[in-house]
Design an enzyme around this catalytic site. Structure first.
Site, PDB file in Angstrom:
ATOM      1  N   HIS A 107      -2.991  -7.819   2.189  1.00 31.24           N
ATOM      2  CA  HIS A 107      -2.987  -8.229   3.640  1.00 31.24           C
ATOM      3  C   HIS A 107      -4.189  -8.120   4.589  1.00 31.24           C
ATOM      4  CE1 HIS A 107      -0.467  -5.369   6.875  1.00 31.24           C
ATOM      5  NE2 HIS A 107      -0.614  -5.176   4.814  1.00 31.24           N
TER       6      HIS A 107
ATOM      7  N   THR B  36       9.287  -8.762 -12.721  1.00 34.46           N
ATOM      8  CA  THR B  36       8.644  -9.628 -12.184  1.00 34.46           C
ATOM      9  C   THR B  36       7.948 -10.078 -11.565  1.00 34.46           C
ATOM     10  OG1 THR B  36      10.437 -10.918 -13.548  1.00 34.46           O
ATOM     11  CG2 THR B  36       8.525 -12.318 -12.770  1.00 34.46           C
TER      12      THR B  36
ATOM     13  N   CYS C 266       3.825   3.404  25.073  1.00 38.12           N
ATOM     14  CA  CYS C 266       4.606   4.263  26.204  1.00 38.12           C
ATOM     15  C   CYS C 266       5.834   3.023  26.429  1.00 38.12           C
ATOM     16  CB  CYS C 266       4.151   4.104  26.962  1.00 38.12           C
ATOM     17  SG  CYS C 266       1.785   4.535  27.434  1.00 38.12           S
TER      18      CYS C 266
ATOM     19  N   GLN D 286      -8.209  -0.426   4.232  1.00 36.41           N
ATOM     20  CA  GLN D 286      -8.787  -0.922   5.751  1.00 36.41           C
ATOM     21  C   GLN D 286      -9.869  -0.638   4.798  1.00 36.41           C
ATOM     22  OE1 GLN D 286      -8.067  -2.112   8.441  1.00 36.41           O
ATOM     23  NE2 GLN D 286      -6.307  -1.267   8.331  1.00 36.41           N
TER      24      GLN D 286
ATOM     25  N   ASN E  18      -7.663   3.645  10.039  1.00 38.71           N
ATOM     26  CA  ASN E  18      -7.282   1.906  10.038  1.00 38.71           C
ATOM     27  C   ASN E  18      -7.672   1.600  11.841  1.00 38.71           C
ATOM     28  OD1 ASN E  18      -5.176   4.176   9.772  1.00 38.71           O
ATOM     29  ND2 ASN E  18      -3.830   2.352  11.257  1.00 38.71           N
TER      30      ASN E  18
ATOM     31  N   GLY F  66       1.183  -1.641   0.328  1.00 38.46           N
ATOM     32  CA  GLY F  66       0.097  -0.186  -0.129  1.00 38.46           C
ATOM     33  C   GLY F  66       0.803   0.974   0.229  1.00 38.46           C
TER      34      GLY F  66
END
Length: 581
Positions: free
Chosen positions: A372, A408, A502, A350, A320, A218
Site C-alpha cells: 500500500h 492460503t 497534541c 518508503q 517515513n 510490512g
C-alpha cells in the site's frame, strides 16, 4: 383510335415483360454484359394519366400510369446520397461494428451453450481491464468526489490503488477465485497469477523469484526478519550435546548466549516495538544507533555497535517522516567486515517507488516492501530472503510459500502487489522527477507564505542534500503553530500528517521519536507537518494544498498571538515533554 392505342400499350407492355424475363434468365456474367440496355430515364408526366418514357436510343413511348405500374416501372429518387441518408447509414453500421469487436466473446459463449470444448490455455490466462482513459498517467487526477474537495498530501501514509493495478486485480474479483493449491480449472489461473506476481516483485528488487516471500504487511515482514536471525543464532551458538559421562544434555561448555540486534533510533515501530517486546522476554538484547541532526546514521557508528553476539543489523532504507535515505550499503559492508556471520535487513517500505531498490547493490540479506506504499492494496507485502539466509516460520500449517509461511495465498492482493512492482520498474526514471518537482514547488509556496522576511518562520527537516532525501517527502516545521490543531482545521481540505501529536483538553503532547532523535528545536517540532506527494499529485493539488496550509497557519498564528503567553499551546506542550522546566 381507342382500340389502336390500347393495342399499342399492350404491345409495349408485352415487349417490356419479355425483356425483363429475358434478363432474369441470364446466367453468366458475359451474357449479362451483352444484354440489351435497360430503360433508365425518369418518366416525364404529361397529363393526368399518361407517362412518356425516354428509352435508350431516344425514342418516346407514351404510357398510361396504369401501364407503367403493370410493367414494373418505378422511377428512381432524385438524390440518393443526401446528408440524411449518409448519417443514417453511419449510425446503422454501429451495431455491426460492435458485433465485430465482440465476435470472439460471442463465439465463446455460443460454444459454451452448445457444449463445445474451449481453448483451456486461453482460460488459464487472466484478462485485464484497461483503466479509464487519461486516469492512469502520472500527475492525473484520480476519480472520486473526495479528490475534488480535499487535497491528498499523505502518500507516505498510504497510496491509492493505482488504476493500472486495479485493472490487473479486477479479473480476480469475479472470475478467478480458485485456491491456487487446487488442481482444477479454477485454480490454475490463480496459481499462475501468484507465480507471475512473484516474478514481478523479484524483477523490481533484482533478485530471484524464489527469494520472495509474500506476507500480509510490512510489520509481519520486519518481525520475520528479526525472528529468523535470532533463531539461527540460537541454533548455531546454543546447541545441546550429549555429555558421555553423565548421559544427559548440557550446554556446550559455556553459558547460553543471548543474541544481539543493532538498529537505529529512527526505525519504524514494527522493528522497535518487536525488539522491546522480545527483550522483555529475555529473547534478545538490542542497541539503537543515534542519528545526526539531518536524521542520518553514521555507518562507522553502526559497525562499532556490532559484537560477536550480533545476529542482525536492521537499518531502514528511507525514513517515513523526514525522507532521509540511510547509507544501507555502507552499513552492510562495514558490519559484515566486522562480523561475517551477521545478517543485514532493511525496511524499504518508503523507498520503493521513489528511488531504486536493488538488493544486490544494498548488500542486504533481507528486505521488506509493502504494497500500500506503492499503489497496491493494503494487506499485502513481501520479504526478500537471500538464498542461504534463514527464514523462521511464524505461521504453521500448510506448505504455501515454499513451506515458509502457511496460509492460503491472498491472490487478489498478491496480483495487485505484482502489478504495482511492475509499474514501479517501468516508471523508475520518470516518476522520481515528477515527485521532486511537486515537492519542491510545495516547499517553495509554504516558505514564501510562512517563512517571513528572514525565512525563520519555516524549517525543513532532514538532509540538506537532495540526493539523501526521498523526492516526495517534505517535513516542514512551521514556527508558532501547533501542527495537530492545524491539521484538525484542515482535515476536510488537506490530508497530511503531523510530526507531533497534541491532545487538547489535558494539553498533553508527544513529539515524534524521529524529530526528538534529530534534536529538532521544539518551536519547530510542535509545528512540523509531513507532506508527501505521489504519483497522482498534480500542480493544481500543490497550489491548492499550499494555499490551505498557509492560510490556516496564518490564522492560527494570529489567534495564538492574541493569547497571554502562558496560555499559548506550545508552552504546555514543552512542559509535557520535558523541554522546559
Amino acid at each position: 383510335a381507342m382500340s389502336q392505342a390500347v393495342a399499342s400499350h399492350t404491345a409495349v407492355a408485352h415487349n417490356a415483360n419479355a425483356k425483363t424475363s429475358s434478363r432474369h434468365r441470364v446466367a453468366s456474367p458475359l451474357a449479362f454484359r451483352s444484354r440489351p440496355s435497360r430503360v433508365r430515364s425518369r418518366p416525364i408526366h404529361r397529363g393526368p394519366g399518361v407517362l412518356i418514357v425516354h428509352a435508350v436510343g431516344g425514342s418516346h413511348q407514351a404510357l398510361s400510369r396504369a401501364t407503367a405500374v403493370a410493367i414494373g416501372h418505378h422511377p428512381p429518387p432524385k438524390h440518393i446520397f443526401t446528408p440524411t441518408t449518409v448519417i443514417a447509414g453511419v449510425f446503422s453500421a454501429f451495431p455491426l461494428v460492435a458485433l465485430f469487436l465482440r465476435r470472439k466473446e460471442l463465439l465463446e459463449k455460443r460454444d459454451v451453450r452448445r457444449g463445445a470444448p474451449r481453448d483451456r490455455s486461453r482460460s488459464m490466462t487472466p484478462s485485464t481491464v484497461a483503466p479509464p482513459r487519461g486516469v492512469g498517467s502520472i500527475g492525473s487526477r484520480l476519480p472520486g468526489p473526495t479528490h475534488d474537495t480535499c487535497v491528498y498530501l499523505d502518500y507516505n501514509a498510504t497510496t491509492p490503488i493505482f488504476p493500472e493495478v486495479a485493472a490487473a486485480m479486477e479479473p480476480f474479483l469475479w472470475e478467478h477465485f480458485g485456491n491456487p493449491s487446487s488442481g482444477h480449472a479454477f485454480a490454475a489461473p490463480c496459481a499462475n497469477a501468484v507465480a507471475k506476481a512473484r516474478k514481478q516483485v523479484s524483477d523490481m528488487l533484482g533478485c530471484s523469484a524464489d527469494e520472495v516471500v509474500f506476507t500480509s504487511c510490512g510489520s509481519e515482514s520486519d518481525n520475520h526478519a528479526v525472528a529468523s536471525a535470532v533463531d539461527r543464532f540460537n541454533r548455531d551458538n546454543n546447541q545441546m550435546v550429549d555429555d558421555q559421562n553423565q548421559n544427559q544434555k548440557v550446554e556446550n561448555q559455556k553459558q547460553r548466549l543471548i543474541p544481539h540486534v543493532v538498529s537505529t533510533a529512527v526505525e519504524h515501530p514494527a522493528i522497535l516495538e518487536y525488539l522491546r517486546a522480545k527483550e522483555a522476554e529475555k529473547v534478545l538484547t538490542y542497541e539503537l544507533v543515534p542519528v545526526n541532526d539531518e536524521g542520518l546514521v553514521d555507518p562507522q557508528d553502526v559497525a562499532a555497535a556490532v559484537t560477536e553476539r550480533t545476529c542482525l543489523v536492521s537499518v531502514m532504507h528511507a525514513n517515513n517522516e523526514t525522507g532521509a535515505i540511510q547509507p544501507v550499503a555502507e552499513c552492510a559492508q562495514l558490519c559484515k567486515a566486522r562480523n561475517p556471520h551477521v545478517l543485514v535487513h532493511t525496511d524499504a517500505a518508503q523507498s520503493c517507488g521513489k528511488i531504486p531498490v536493488k538488493v544486490n547493490e544494498l548488500g542486504v540479506d533481507m528486505c521488506t516492501i509493502v504494497g500500500h506504499k506503492i499503489g497496491a492494496p493494503k494487506g499485502v507485502a513481501a520479504l526478500y530472503v537471500k538464498k542461504g539466509a534463514p527464514f523462521s516460520k511464524l505461521l504453521h500449517g500448510g506448505g504455501q510459500e515454499g513451506g515458509r509461511r502457511a496460509g492460503t495465498e491472498n491472490v487478489l492482493h498478491v496480483v495487485g502487489l505484482g502489478a504495482a512492482c511492475e509499474l514501479v520498474e517501468a516508471e523508475s526514471t520518470v516518476l522520481p522527477r515528477h515527485l521532486a518537482a511537486m515537492r519542491d514547488e510545495l516547499a517553495r509556496r509554504i516558505e514564501v507564505g510562512l517563512g517571513g522576511i528572514d525565512g525563520a518562520g519555516v524549517r525543513v527537516n532532514g538532509p540538506a542534500d537532495d540526493s539523501k532525501r526521498l523526492p516526495n517527502t517534505l517535513s516542514v516545521g512551521v514556527k508558532g503553530v501547533s501542527a495537530s490543531q492545524l491539521l484538525d482545521v484542515l482535515k476536510d481540505d488537506v490530508a497530511a500528517s503531523a510530526g507531533a501529536a497534541c491532545h487538547t483538553g489535558d494539553a498533553a503532547a508527544s513529539v515524534s521519536a524521529v524529530l526528538s532523535a534529530m534534536n529538532v528545536p521544539e518551536e519547530y517540532a510542535i509545528g512540523t507537518l509531513r507532506l508527501s506527494v505521489g504519483r497522482h499529485t498534480g500542480p493544481a493539488d500543490v497550489e491548492r494544498g499550499a494555499a490551505c496550509v498557509v492560510n490556516a497557519a496564518i490564522a492560527q498564528r494570529e489567534t495564538i498571538a492574541a493569547l497571554p503567553e502562558g496560555e499559548r499551546p506550545w508552552w504546555c506542550v514543552r512542559k509535557a515533554v520535558g523541554l522546559v522546566d
